[in-house]
Write an enzyme that holds these catalytic residues in place. Sequence first.
Site, PDB file in Angstrom:
ATOM      1  N   TYR A  33       0.830  -1.341   0.066  1.00 51.50           N
ATOM      2  CA  TYR A  33      -0.057   0.021  -0.086  1.00 51.50           C
ATOM      3  C   TYR A  33       0.813   1.427  -0.189  1.00 51.50           C
ATOM      4  CZ  TYR A  33      -3.546   3.460   0.915  1.00 51.50           C
ATOM      5  OH  TYR A  33      -4.149   4.483   1.007  1.00 51.50           O
ATOM      6  N   TRP A  82       1.254   5.563  -1.924  1.00 50.77           N
ATOM      7  CA  TRP A  82       0.825   6.414  -3.030  1.00 50.77           C
ATOM      8  C   TRP A  82       1.838   6.286  -4.193  1.00 50.77           C
ATOM      9  CZ3 TRP A  82      -2.166  11.404  -3.620  1.00 50.77           C
ATOM     10  CH2 TRP A  82      -3.373  11.064  -3.198  1.00 50.77           C
TER      11      TRP A  82
END
Length: 772
Positions: free
Chosen positions: A114, A116
């Site tokens: 996980y 960005w």
Amino acid sequence: MPEQIRRFPSLSHWGAFTAVTQGGRLIDCEPFARDSAPSDILRSMPAMVHSPLRIDRPAIRKGWLRHRHQSDGSERGRDEYVEVSWDEALAAVDSELQRVRAEHGNEAIFGGSYGWSSAGRLHHARTQTHRFLNAGGGCTNQAGNYSWGAAQFLLPHVIGTYAPVTGRVTDWNSVTSHTRLLIAFGGMPLRNTQITSGGAGDHPVPGQLERAAAAGIEFVVVSPTKADVPPGVRARWIPIRPNTDAALMLAMIHALITDGIHDQEFLQIHCVGFPALRDYLEGKTDGIPKTPEWAQAICDVPAETIRALARQARNTRTLLTCAWSLQRAHRGEQPYWASIALAAALGQIGLPGGGFAFGHASMNGAGNPRMEIAGPAVESGRNPTGSVIPVARVTDMLLHPGQQYEFNGREGIYPDIKMVYWAGGNPFHHQQDLNRFSRAWSRPQTIVAHEIWWTPMARRSDIVLPATTTLERNDIGGSTRDRYVFAMHQALAPVGSSRNDFDIYRELAARGGYEHRFTAGRTEMEWLRHIFESMASNWRDNGYVAPEFDAFWSQGFVEIPEPEKPFVLFEDFRLDPAGKPLRTPSGRIELYSEKIAGFGYADCPPHPAWLAPDEWLGSPKAAQWPLHLLTPQPAGKLHSQMDGGAASVDLKINGREALRISPSDAKARRIGQHDLVKIYNDRGACLATAVIDTGLKPGVVVLPTGAWFDAADEKLEIHGNPNVLTIDVGTSRLAQGSSAQSALVEVVLWEDAAPPVQALKPPKIGKWNRAA
Ligand SMILES: Nc1nc2c(c(=O)[nH]1)N[C@H]1C(S)=C(S)[C@@H](COP(=O)(O)OP(=O)(O)OC[C@H]3O[C@@H](n4cnc5c(=O)[nH]c(N)nc54)[C@H](O)[C@@H]3O)O[C@H]1N2
Ligand SMILES: Nc1nc2c(c(=O)[nH]1)N[C@H]1C(S)=C(S)[C@@H](COP(=O)(O)OP(=O)(O)OC[C@H]3O[C@@H](n4cnc5c(=O)[nH]c(N)nc54)[C@H](O)[C@@H]3O)O[C@H]1N2
Ligand SMILES: [Mo]
């Protein structure tokens, strides 16, 4: 003669820019000329791209070099690293992948990864991680996200889609033309509108707010802090206790019913389940009528204010919007469902400028007028194992292999993870209860990370591979909520010996014998062409013609025109509920869900309800931990990215994050402006610098996220990372989202010497010395 200055189109999650280079170095990031409000974060980039914090060469943790997968994982974070050649590092990763696949199966590899990553879509590290692991037989993946995890799994039951929480809400053109009253739960902090996932050519929110102000729209900001009131608009602040918005909303519906002014026709034709909700509101099911007086005791908002706001909202064109933060909290499903129920009772869903919405200032782009056509994207492929956990439950998984859990109507069993593979995220930023997470992180046999910088995660991994920044590769970026798509030209040679994540995976896939499955036979530029052409084909299907790839690439961007007609959420459904039903079981808005009733979850009943979170100012725990800690997004960075950059460092005070505290809470603790304080509870403690804030509801303290985790042990984090304090429980069994905003703490003055922050200094790395 001075070296030539060169300029390249580029893009980041905080906006498009021109990369200006000289002599092989990035010297400036000039905002895209059409950006009406560029982000300050751009100025962090030049120094960070060439920072001593960059990972120079592949490195392996000493203990892992000695004992391989039998090393002591609790040494992660304490051990030193030695640099190795790329060949040595990739051979180690490859043999570990093969060993784990053979001995434990692909689901023993945790590849959720996980995070960005970058705005460029081809080199998006998380996507490439999934593509690579999927091509190699799969992994255990993660479902959902930290941003709106509760909404993602609740909303499809209620309104048939979660698109509105991705920013597909009644657009600003409709708002500025029709809305008279805009009630913003969680407010509209402009700092969050710097960011778009995938990047943006414009930051339109400040301009949209100016138009809203000129149109005379009244803003009501319901929030624990006045800082959430956007500048320049006619606004009223209603201070509220954190995590109690659902009670306020339910009481507003109660007030409408008492006055007999709830929209009975809308509730009957467009919704199902209002009678059951009404029984609950009137106390027929639990003996407690959800009156404004009842809510006052919970939210600390005067009953008269609640009543007046309900009436005002009914008598004018009203838009309700909830910040995403409301659902990133224990029982975070409830305020979202309650806001939809309130909007239904107000009867304005599907009318221009009316109804409900989410996240107008949670990210740049929510409600931005844009044609509904695709953005650039890369397919990550199918995960052959099918193994997936709810994203925020990573610690539970690592600590409790084999344990059963519930999630959105199904039961799962946590897999037994032997290897973790992470690229493009920082779990020592994003995960709650970091002391607990650190214990979990010690359990896997091997942890591989690709990172650009020596982040807290890189410093706690076994094999660390240096990745390039976006400036060091060609890419294409953009989002479906911004009207531009960008070419990102390589502006620099890779810094140090860093490589693109894509190239690292290609090489590993080749070693594993599945290079073609990973690359699909495409080079970087062939991929960019492919991504662009797939997008252009979607555009054509929707009646919009894109330029040729080569023209796009040399122009640097393509602009999508504004749609002719403003978008109004559920306008079609309002006009024709039978012909244009929602994708819910009933085809209507579900104020009572049979499906959820069937799950039998006490922590997410079949209609919106006030469910007290585990920790809030009204809970028994508040006797010991009297302050509610909020952990909003940081103003000077994206999460933990470039925490050592100028835009971030300039907002630290005395080198640490700032804790905002109300004057009365500060006084009671003899805390003065800029004093060093310890924030603590039974999960952990951290240091921060106190800032006294007169616009903060007493009982609430605010410490933004993002400081690079800096702790020698579980007792004290010294940089101001709030995730040593936050609670690591799912929002409910339904969504299992992150409950980051539900933490009680105490604060005291720190009178000992101030320990110096180490996290922003590069670690000492040993040279390759096999005898060491
Ligand atoms: N207490 C609390 N915690 C929270 C939240 C909160 O509100 N409160 N919010 C949550 C939310 S909404 C989110 S989205 C998460 C964010 O959590 P993350 O997305 O994990 O945080 P980032 O700091 O953006 O991490 C991205 C990392 O990827 C690296 N990176 C960037 N580009 C590349 C690349 O090209 N290749 C490689 N290999 N690496 C790259 C960066 O250096 C950085 O370390 O945090 C969550 N955590
Ligand atoms: N500058 C910057 N912008 C960002 C990010 C970043 O890291 N930096 N991250 C981006 C990401 S990934 C995401 S998901 C979004 C997150 O977007 P949000 O979730 O909306 O952002 P937050 O800053 O966590 O919270 C917004 C406000 O909600 C208020 N609030 C918190 N709890 C409550 C409550 O219980 N009730 C009420 N009424 N108000 C409450 C807080 O005062 C806070 O200022 O932000 C994005 N924007
Ligand atoms: Mo997020």
